[in-house]
Design a protein around this motif. Structure first.
Motif, PDB file in Angstrom:
ATOM      1  N   PHE A  93       0.908  -1.174  -0.051  1.00 26.76           N
ATOM      2  CA  PHE A  93       0.011   0.065   0.062  1.00 26.76           C
ATOM      3  C   PHE A  93       0.971   1.302   0.074  1.00 26.76           C
ATOM      4  CE2 PHE A  93      -1.902  -3.476   2.682  1.00 26.76           C
ATOM      5  CZ  PHE A  93      -3.049  -3.705   1.927  1.00 26.76           C
TER       6      PHE A  93
ATOM      7  N   ALA B 109      -0.021   5.094   1.322  1.00 25.67           N
ATOM      8  CA  ALA B 109      -1.269   5.408   1.794  1.00 25.67           C
ATOM      9  C   ALA B 109      -0.906   6.132   3.284  1.00 25.67           C
ATOM     10  CB  ALA B 109      -1.763   3.959   2.127  1.00 25.67           C
TER      11      ALA B 109
ATOM     12  N   GLN C  99      -7.512  -0.282   3.881  1.00 26.36           N
ATOM     13  CA  GLN C  99      -6.874  -1.342   2.700  1.00 26.36           C
ATOM     14  C   GLN C  99      -6.679  -2.506   3.203  1.00 26.36           C
ATOM     15  OE1 GLN C  99      -3.887   1.363   1.114  1.00 26.36           O
ATOM     16  NE2 GLN C  99      -4.940   1.219  -0.857  1.00 26.36           N
TER      17      GLN C  99
ATOM     18  N   ASP D 155       3.472  -0.364   5.618  1.00 27.45           N
ATOM     19  CA  ASP D 155       2.940   0.042   4.194  1.00 27.45           C
ATOM     20  C   ASP D 155       2.524  -1.399   3.466  1.00 27.45           C
ATOM     21  OD1 ASP D 155       5.575  -0.771   3.572  1.00 27.45           O
ATOM     22  OD2 ASP D 155       5.848   0.907   2.176  1.00 27.45           O
ATOM     23  N   SER D 156       2.176  -2.412   4.172  1.00 26.04           N
ATOM     24  CA  SER D 156       2.016  -3.586   3.433  1.00 26.04           C
ATOM     25  C   SER D 156       1.377  -4.691   4.522  1.00 26.04           C
ATOM     26  CB  SER D 156       3.378  -4.181   2.797  1.00 26.04           C
ATOM     27  OG  SER D 156       4.256  -4.416   4.137  1.00 26.04           O
TER      28      SER D 156
ATOM     29  N   GLU E 275      -4.503   3.161   4.703  1.00 19.72           N
ATOM     30  CA  GLU E 275      -3.826   1.884   4.789  1.00 19.72           C
ATOM     31  C   GLU E 275      -4.656   0.981   5.572  1.00 19.72           C
ATOM     32  OE1 GLU E 275       0.263  -0.121   6.753  1.00 19.72           O
ATOM     33  OE2 GLU E 275       0.250   1.921   6.084  1.00 19.72           O
TER      34      GLU E 275
END
Length: 160
Positions: free
Chosen positions: A83, A86, A94, A147-148, A91
């Motif tokens: 992501f 974001a 998501q 971020d993931s 995030e």
């Protein structure tokens, strides 16, 4: 399902040995190919992740988690969703969407999901589940990162 993101999670994941150095999971060869679904679970991914290469680290981590819930792990699969750019709130949305839609697909194809509350995990943000269908038992571990997000899963059987 409650999912929270913590800033130090990536550092803890690296320390726990489930990620290579860097904030994002290492991608398998030939990125940006994505995975339409899990061959092991025979479940489609509504949001296609990147398959993650395993040098044995993910398998070792999953073996430890499985042992903590009196299971063993066979074949392991690893997937990552990114992501980039974001905000924390975006995030979070998501990650929630990815986890809920993916877990929903497990249920749609007949898996019974149960949180493995006794699982020993290196961070409270990680969540482990068992997924049972017919004579198949899978162990799933979700890991939200900066971020993931990662999903590790394995074919689990009762420990001997």
């Amino acid at each position: 399902m409650r999912i929270r993101l913590a800033a130090p999670l990536a550092a803890l994941a690296v320390a726990a040995g489930i990620l290579t150095a860097g904030a994002a999971p290492a991608l398998a060869a030939d990125p940006p190919k994505t995975a339409p679904g899990s061959p092991l679970a025979k479940v489609a991914f509504p949001v296609q992740p990147f398959p993650l290469a395993d040098d044995g680290t993910y398998a070792g981590f999953m073996a430890d988690v499985a042992k903590s819930v009196k299971r063993t792990c066979g074949r392991v699969e690893a997937y990552g969703w990114e992501f980039p750019g974001a905000t924390t709130a975006a995030e979070q949305l998501q990650v929630t969407r990815v986890v809920q839609s993916t877990m929903g697909n497990f249920e749609k194809v007949g898996y019974s999901l149960q949180e493995a509350k006794d699982a020993t995990l290196p961070d409270q943000e990680m969540v482990a589940y068992t997924a049972e269908k017919d004579r198949t038992t899978l162990l799933l571990v979700w890991t939200p990162l900066a971020d993931s997000a990662m999903l590790l899963l394995c074919d689990a059987s009762s420990a001997k």
